[in-house]
Design an enzyme around this catalytic site. Structure first.
Site, short mmCIF file in Angstrom:
data_model
loop_
_atom_site.label_atom_id
_atom_site.label_comp_id
_atom_site.label_asym_id
_atom_site.label_seq_id
_atom_site.Cartn_x
_atom_site.Cartn_y
_atom_site.Cartn_z
N ASN A 165 3.43 4.38 -5.77
CA ASN A 165 4.69 3.75 -5.41
C ASN A 165 5.17 4.12 -6.27
O ASN A 165 4.87 2.98 -7.45
CB ASN A 165 3.39 2.40 -4.97
CG ASN A 165 4.28 1.35 -4.38
OD1 ASN A 165 5.57 1.50 -3.98
ND2 ASN A 165 3.77 0.25 -4.56
N LYS B 141 7.78 2.47 -5.45
CA LYS B 141 8.55 0.92 -5.57
C LYS B 141 9.84 0.73 -5.21
O LYS B 141 10.49 1.87 -4.67
CB LYS B 141 8.52 -0.53 -6.47
CG LYS B 141 6.12 0.19 -6.54
CD LYS B 141 5.67 -2.28 -7.21
CE LYS B 141 4.48 -1.47 -7.99
NZ LYS B 141 4.06 -1.99 -8.24
N HIS C 248 0.76 -4.35 1.09
CA HIS C 248 0.99 -4.18 -0.74
C HIS C 248 1.08 -5.43 -1.04
O HIS C 248 1.57 -6.96 -0.29
CB HIS C 248 1.99 -3.36 -1.18
CG HIS C 248 1.73 -3.63 -2.67
ND1 HIS C 248 2.50 -4.61 -3.46
CD2 HIS C 248 1.45 -2.26 -3.10
CE1 HIS C 248 2.14 -3.85 -4.93
NE2 HIS C 248 1.95 -2.55 -4.79
N GLU D 205 3.25 -7.24 -2.69
CA GLU D 205 4.80 -7.55 -3.33
C GLU D 205 4.97 -7.85 -1.79
O GLU D 205 6.34 -8.90 -1.99
CB GLU D 205 5.37 -6.42 -4.03
CG GLU D 205 4.74 -6.90 -5.42
CD GLU D 205 4.99 -5.32 -6.05
OE1 GLU D 205 5.80 -4.22 -5.75
OE2 GLU D 205 3.84 -4.94 -7.06
N GLU E 298 -6.16 -3.77 -4.90
CA GLU E 298 -5.16 -4.24 -6.04
C GLU E 298 -4.86 -5.88 -6.42
O GLU E 298 -5.10 -6.33 -5.45
CB GLU E 298 -3.94 -3.60 -5.48
CG GLU E 298 -3.31 -2.39 -5.21
CD GLU E 298 -2.45 -1.84 -5.86
OE1 GLU E 298 -1.94 -0.95 -6.02
OE2 GLU E 298 -1.09 -2.06 -4.79
N GLY F 7 1.26 -4.89 -12.39
CA GLY F 7 2.20 -4.88 -13.74
C GLY F 7 2.53 -5.51 -14.67
O GLY F 7 3.28 -5.95 -15.53
N SER G 40 -1.96 -1.14 -13.28
CA SER G 40 -2.12 -1.18 -14.40
C SER G 40 -2.87 0.05 -14.15
O SER G 40 -3.44 0.41 -15.61
CB SER G 40 -2.39 -2.61 -15.13
OG SER G 40 -1.54 -3.44 -15.24
P1 13P Z 1 1.28 -1.87 -11.99
O1 13P Z 1 0.87 0.39 -12.16
O2 13P Z 1 2.46 -0.40 -12.36
O3 13P Z 1 0.53 -2.05 -12.54
O4 13P Z 1 1.11 -1.06 -9.97
C1 13P Z 1 0.85 -0.84 -9.42
C2 13P Z 1 0.36 -1.24 -8.41
O5 13P Z 1 1.46 -2.73 -7.21
C3 13P Z 1 1.00 0.12 -7.25
O6 13P Z 1 1.02 -0.71 -5.34
#
Ligand code: 13P
Length: 254
Positions: A9, A11, A99, A101, A169, A175, A213
């Site tokens: 992803n 983002k 997601h 976010e 997740e 992150g 992560s």
């Molecule tokens: P990270 O791998 O940067 O922690 O992000 C995970 C994520 O949100 C994937 O959709």
């Protein structure tokens, strides 16, 4: 072919020059990971450029493309949104929905996520439905209840093991460099599978990805866990070498 899916992803990262560079790097290493399925969800602006770049390097059949979100409707007056049909039109075959976010930044609840996932199935996309608890929910001992509520509220009607994937997740692991303990991940995936069994046949074959992560350094341990059928990778998917190293660490699973 194993059922393992390693998904990236990106983002809100990347320009057309990055799509070209990453496609070149993927082409150099993809032969080393024949045992897993690969998918990258770039920003909408890069779905078509990345697809073209993958075609030009002869790996479009090895790296699937996905959207990061879709609207529930086919078209209409929804400024800034993209429909599942538009993602298909650009060559996408997956879409991430729900997601954290999106849930946080755009106030999307389970009913909205479910409608988006149903739009994905209507268009012929595989829906990657994300669930995960916040840090406060984990501390409060609510993780399994939260996951059960999100899974039962977000899975689309008509979900099958081929058209739907779940990504676990934990919000606090995204992150941050933090990951749950291996026992906690196994427990969460088992809980998700148990809830999904009420809505999906043959749930043993449902792909449940872990995300949060995931890095080359922890991928082997995370991907070997019982009930973990792949990864949804954020930051470490932005460099093809890291993304491929994560894929290489995955065991082949039928
Ligand atoms: P990270 O791998 O940067 O922690 O992000 C995970 C994520 O949100 C994937 O959709």
């Amino acid at each position: 072919m194993s059922k393992v899916l390693i998904a990236g992803n990106w983002k809100m990262n990347g320009l057309t020059s990055d799509a070209a560079r990453e496609a070149t790097a993927l082409a150099a290493g993809v032969a080393g990971v024949p045992h897993v399925h690969l998918m990258i969800a770039p920003p909408t602006s890069l779905i078509h450029p990345l697809r073209i770049n993958l075609f030009e390097r002869g790996i479009a059949d090895r790296v699937a493309i996905g959207g990061q979100d879709c609207h529930a409707n086919v078209n209409g007056a929804h400024t800034g949104d993209v429909s599942a049909e538009m993602i298909v039109d650009l060559g996408g075959s997956y879409v991430i929905v729900g997601h954290s976010e999106r849930r946080t930044d755009h106030g999307e609840g389970d009913a909205t996520v479910k409608a988006k996932a149903e739009a994905a199935l209507r268009a012929g996309l595989v829906a990657v439905v994300c669930v995960g608890e916040t840090e406060a929910e984990r501390r409060g001992g609510e993780t399994l209840d939260v996951l059960a509520r999100q899974v039962s509220g977000s899975l689309p009607d008509g979900a099958t093991v081929t058209n739907t994937v779940i990504a676990y997740e934990p919000v606090w692991a995204i992150g941050t460099g933090l990951t749950p303990s291996t026992d906690d991940i196994v427990e969460a995936h088992a809980g998700i599978r148990e809830t999904a069994a009420g809505q999906i046949d043959d749930v043993a074959n449902l792909r449940i990805l872990y995300g949060g992560s995931v890095k080359p350094g922890n991928a082997a341990e995370l991907l070997a866990l019982d009930g973990v059928d792949g990864a949804l990778v954020g930051g470490a998917s932005l460099k093809a070498a890291d993304f491929l190293a994560i894929a290489a660490a995955a065991p082949a699973r039928n």
